[in-house]
Design an enzyme around this catalytic site. Structure first.
Site, PDB file in Angstrom:
ATOM      1  N   HIS A 127      -5.120 -11.194   0.091  1.00 45.69           N
ATOM      2  CA  HIS A 127      -5.768  -9.883  -0.014  1.00 45.69           C
ATOM      3  C   HIS A 127      -4.826  -8.795  -0.551  1.00 45.69           C
ATOM      4  O   HIS A 127      -5.111  -8.199  -1.597  1.00 45.69           O
ATOM      5  CB  HIS A 127      -6.408  -9.508   1.328  1.00 45.69           C
ATOM      6  N   GLU A 129      -0.468  -2.300  10.348  1.00 43.80           N
ATOM      7  CA  GLU A 129      -1.674  -2.457  11.158  1.00 43.80           C
ATOM      8  C   GLU A 129      -1.818  -3.877  11.722  1.00 43.80           C
ATOM      9  O   GLU A 129      -2.136  -4.056  12.891  1.00 43.80           O
ATOM     10  CB  GLU A 129      -2.894  -2.106  10.293  1.00 43.80           C
ATOM     11  N   ASP A 130      -1.584  -4.866  10.903  1.00 44.08           N
ATOM     12  CA  ASP A 130      -1.966  -6.229  11.279  1.00 44.08           C
ATOM     13  C   ASP A 130      -0.813  -7.166  11.638  1.00 44.08           C
ATOM     14  O   ASP A 130      -1.054  -8.304  12.033  1.00 44.08           O
ATOM     15  CB  ASP A 130      -2.756  -6.890  10.131  1.00 44.08           C
ATOM     16  N   ASP A 142      -8.000  -1.446  -2.272  1.00 44.25           N
ATOM     17  CA  ASP A 142      -8.228  -2.197  -1.039  1.00 44.25           C
ATOM     18  C   ASP A 142      -9.730  -2.355  -0.799  1.00 44.25           C
ATOM     19  O   ASP A 142     -10.249  -3.442  -0.559  1.00 44.25           O
ATOM     20  CB  ASP A 142      -7.557  -1.424   0.111  1.00 44.25           C
ATOM     21  N   ASP A 200     -31.817   3.761 -22.549  1.00 46.05           N
ATOM     22  CA  ASP A 200     -30.385   3.820 -22.832  1.00 46.05           C
ATOM     23  C   ASP A 200     -29.595   2.818 -22.000  1.00 46.05           C
ATOM     24  O   ASP A 200     -28.563   3.129 -21.437  1.00 46.05           O
ATOM     25  CB  ASP A 200     -29.861   5.238 -22.589  1.00 46.05           C
TER      26      ASP A 200
HETATM   27 MN    MN Z   1      -6.594  -4.165   3.252  1.00 40.44          MN
END
Ligand code: MN
Length: 746
Positions: free
Chosen positions: A47, A75-76, A138, A258
């Site tokens: 990711h 964060e992770d 992201d 269009d």
């Molecule tokens: Mn992310």
């Protein structure tokens, strides 16, 4: 993507890339995420790597790419801000921490929380726009890989994307990102619509493949012949923008003209105008479609020339002409600004000499923030600016409903759900009962009051601004309108037959259904009610020897005769027919209770139904609605009339009417005005004189209040139209003795 591939990508646009930084960030993030998996089962590290890849497409500097690689570590994983500061410097540490905070923001929640979160988001972005660039990349990658999420989560993310991130990307000029986000969100929020449009687009593209190639070649060789080096490429509208156009314009897919366009990319601004000259002298131009965003760039720095021509094979071709640099800005917005590339140690804000419009907007917005509005106030001010063409309202439960600007409460109801719209009979805005046609403002809390016996009145169709509401109302009212007109039709036929000395009953019509080519009796009645079929035709079908021998009622009157007639307590207006110097009575029972011809230039009312204006009058230029008044007929009100509130809960009585003005027609229309003058003997005379000078007629004048110093009078005028009325009022205001002049109920 491998480590070396990422480096190569950056090297491609930045040969002196800091390889060591990228390598270290890559390895650190990969190690920290370790064996973590995404919901899809892919290694988690794929990711941040994809996010970094998206940013290389925008040619961003290696610090931004490194931040992308690291964006989820705090964060992770076990990573900390301190550690990142030590390894990569505090600038990168600061950006990663900023993104960590953004991750916790939630925009699908209570409005105060949303407002506060939007404020945090904007502050984070304004400190360094690279936070937004990474955040959008992201979000883009998360949207691209949304399928694996649970239904509930998918919707939440898609809605947030549609409401916050896509508009923000658009506002920052990042067209590509904005369009892709919208399309991915649209696919999730309305899968059926997305599919239908996608299929149509694919079919259309297949069918037009050759044609597009031909136009592309024609254009390229045409430019080459004039010495302009141009890169011409065709492009197709995205499903979401097709959908939005169908919605807002109420068009079907086939009616859109269009869907395909061409981009002409040239070397210099001068070449843009030369290319334009070539195009305009070779093909005919569709009027009103030329826009020069080069001399006047859009708010988000977009620059381009737009024009539409009737192309080589007689179809409309939309063209955008711009330089390579403009093209880059159009696609990548703020990200394309040189300040974010090849940066030294300076922060981008300090380094750039000329600020982009998009960035200036952000800075202004954040400045307003520091002035310390309450979150709700902030929402009102900032979102309003951010989403210039939208208003944001909330359901009582705090659900955010985004609507186009000028949307009314009825639009809101339909935006919540078609059933809510169809059954809505009233509205509370911020706790107060308000008319349904109230235009909504940012931050309004809107509670729709419903009734299951409700049928949406057709007049709503011309009031709403969203395509969704319009379509739903049209669908729901078609049958209801038919029913309503059949009642009128029945009355008309009763009268016609009565004049012939015959009784009328519905069943009489059965034998003539096929002769009148109608499917059922109600159909005949409705057709008569709507004026598609005359009562004489019906009578003739039933009684072949019937002849229409009604006398034509005209009455000679001397000019100056009072043209107000009071019949059985009801005041009827008498219309002056300028050419023949006769007066035609409208709906006056002693002349004829059912009027036999249309005198008022108003569309939407069937023959035979008496019409009159509301006491406050209505003039061409006013938006009008008709209210059905039993025993009287239809009363025409200007839409701004407060008296209409009384009928809000009786939508069945609303009739959709419009002016049908012919330039050759010379008719006057009633309007009531209130004038406050200094209480002196001369003032009344002066008011009357000015009105006469302005070619307006006074139909009635009453002094309603006199105080020691002031007199208030109500004047019934007759004017040609709204412009004439406004001019007359403006002239009155210029009189020294007049302290105020205004329309009653305006
Ligand atoms: Mn992310």
């Amino acid at each position: 993507m491998r480590q070396y591939e990422l480096i190569e990508r950056v090297q491609h646009y930045k040969p002196d890339v800091n390889e060591s930084l990228l390598n270290r960030a890559y390895v650190y993030a990969m190690r920290k995420h370790g064996a973590q998996k995404r919901v899809s089962g892919d290694p988690y590290f794929s990711h941040p790597l994809e996010v970094a890849a998206i940013l290389t497409d925008m040619h961003l500097d290696e610090a931004t790419i490194a931040v992308a690689l690291l964006h989820d570590t705090i964060e992770d994983t076990s990573a900390t801000r301190d550690e990142i500061d030590q390894l990569f410097g505090s600038e990168i540490g600061h950006l990663v921490e900023g993104l960590t905070k953004l991750k916790k923001l939630d925009f699908v929640s209570k409005k105060a929380v949303q407002a506060e979160n939007l404020r945090k988001l904007l502050i984070a972005i304004s400190q360094d726009v690279r936070v937004l660039l990474v955040k959008l990349a992201d979000r883009l990658h998360n949207m691209r890989t949304l399928d694996v999420m649970s239904e509930d989560k998918r919707h939440r993310i898609a809605e947030e994307t549609m409401d916050i991130y896509a508009p923000l990307a658009g506002r920052m000029g990042m067209q590509d990102v904005c369009e892709e986000l919208e399309d991915l969100a649209f696919r999730c929020i309305k899968p059926e619509a997305w599919w239908a449009i996608k299929v149509s687009l694919t079919v259309l593209l297949k069918r037009n493949m050759d044609l597009l190639a031909t136009i592309e070649e024609d254009l390229t060789s045409l430019f080459a012949g004039r010495g302009i080096i141009a890169h011409v490429k065709s492009r197709q509208k995205k499903a979401w923008s097709v959908f939005r156009k169908m919605e807002t314009k109420g068009l079907s897919f086939e009616q859109l003209s269009d869907i395909f366009g061409f981009r002409v990319i040239v070397d210099s601004v001068e070449d843009c105008y030369r290319a334009l000259g070539v195009i305009h002298t070779t093909w005919s131009v569709v009027p009103g479609r030329f826009k020069d965003y080069i001399s006047i760039p859009k708010q988000n720095d977009y620059r381009s020339i737009h024009t539409t021509i009737v192309g080589p094979s007689h179809q409309r071709v939309e063209l955008q002409i711009r330089t390579r640099e403009m093209d880059e800005v159009a696609e990548y917005g703020v990200a394309a600004h040189s300040g974010y590339k090849d940066r030294g140690s300076d922060t981008p804000t300090r380094k750039r000499s000329s600020e982009t419009n998009a960035y200036a907007w952000l800075r202004r917005t954040v400045q307003a923030l520091s002035e310390g509005d309450s979150p709700e106030e902030f929402l009102e001010h900032t979102k309003l600016e951010l989403f210039r063409d939208q208003v944001f309202c909330f359901t009582p439960k705090g659900r955010l409903i985004a609507l186009p600007i000028k949307a009314i409460a009825i639009d809101f109801a339909y935006a919540v759900h078609t059933d809510v719209g169809d059954s809505c009979i009233g509205v509370k805005i911020n706790g107060r009962v308000m008319p349904l046609m109230t235009q909504l403002k940012n931050g309004d809390e809107v509670e729709i009051l419903r009734s299951q016996v409700q049928i949406p009145p057709s007049a709503w169709e011309s009031l709403v601004v969203t395509g969704k509401a319009r379509m739903a109302i049209r669908r729901a009212t078609r049958s209801a309108v038919r029913k309503q007109y059949s009642g009128f039709g029945e009355r008309i036929l009763e009268q016609t037959f009565g004049r012939m000395g015959k009784n009328f009953s519905r069943d009489d019509l059965k034998p003539v259904l096929s002769r009148l080519s109608r499917n059922d009796i109600d159909d005949i009645l409705a057709s008569v009610g709507q004026g598609e079929l005359s009562s004489a035709e019906v009578a003739k079908a039933l009684y072949p020897d019937y002849n229409d021998s009604r006398p034509v009622h005209k009455r000679q009157v001397k000019s100056g005769e009072n043209n107000i007639r009071n019949v059985s307590g009801l005041t009827f207006r008498v219309q002056k027919n300028q050419e023949s110097k006769t007066w035609n009575g409208i709906g006056t029972p002693e002349i004829e209770s059912v009027y036999s011809g249309r005198v008022l230039p108003i569309r939407g009312i069937s023959e035979g139904i008496p019409v009159q204006f509301s006491p406050e009058g209505a003039v061409p230029g006013d938006q009008i609605v008709g209210i059905q008044q039993p025993e009287v007929g239809i009363i025409i009100y200007p839409i701004q009339s407060p008296s209409l509130a009384a009928y809000d809960d009786q939508p069945g009585r609303w009739i959709d009417v419009r002016w049908d003005i012919d330039v050759k027609m010379s008719k006057r229309f009633p309007a009531k005005i209130r004038v406050i003058t200094v209480n002196s003997p001369g003032s009344l005379a002066e008011v009357a004189q000015i009105i006469a000078k302005n070619d307006a007629n006074i139909r009635n004048l009453s002094v309603v209040k006199t105080a020691l110093d002031f007199a208030e009078m109500i004047i019934d005028l007759e004017v040609w139209d709204l412009k004439h009325l406004n001019k007359t009022i403006a002239q009155l205001k210029r009189i020294r003795l007049v302290s105020s002049a205004c329309r009653v109920n305006a």
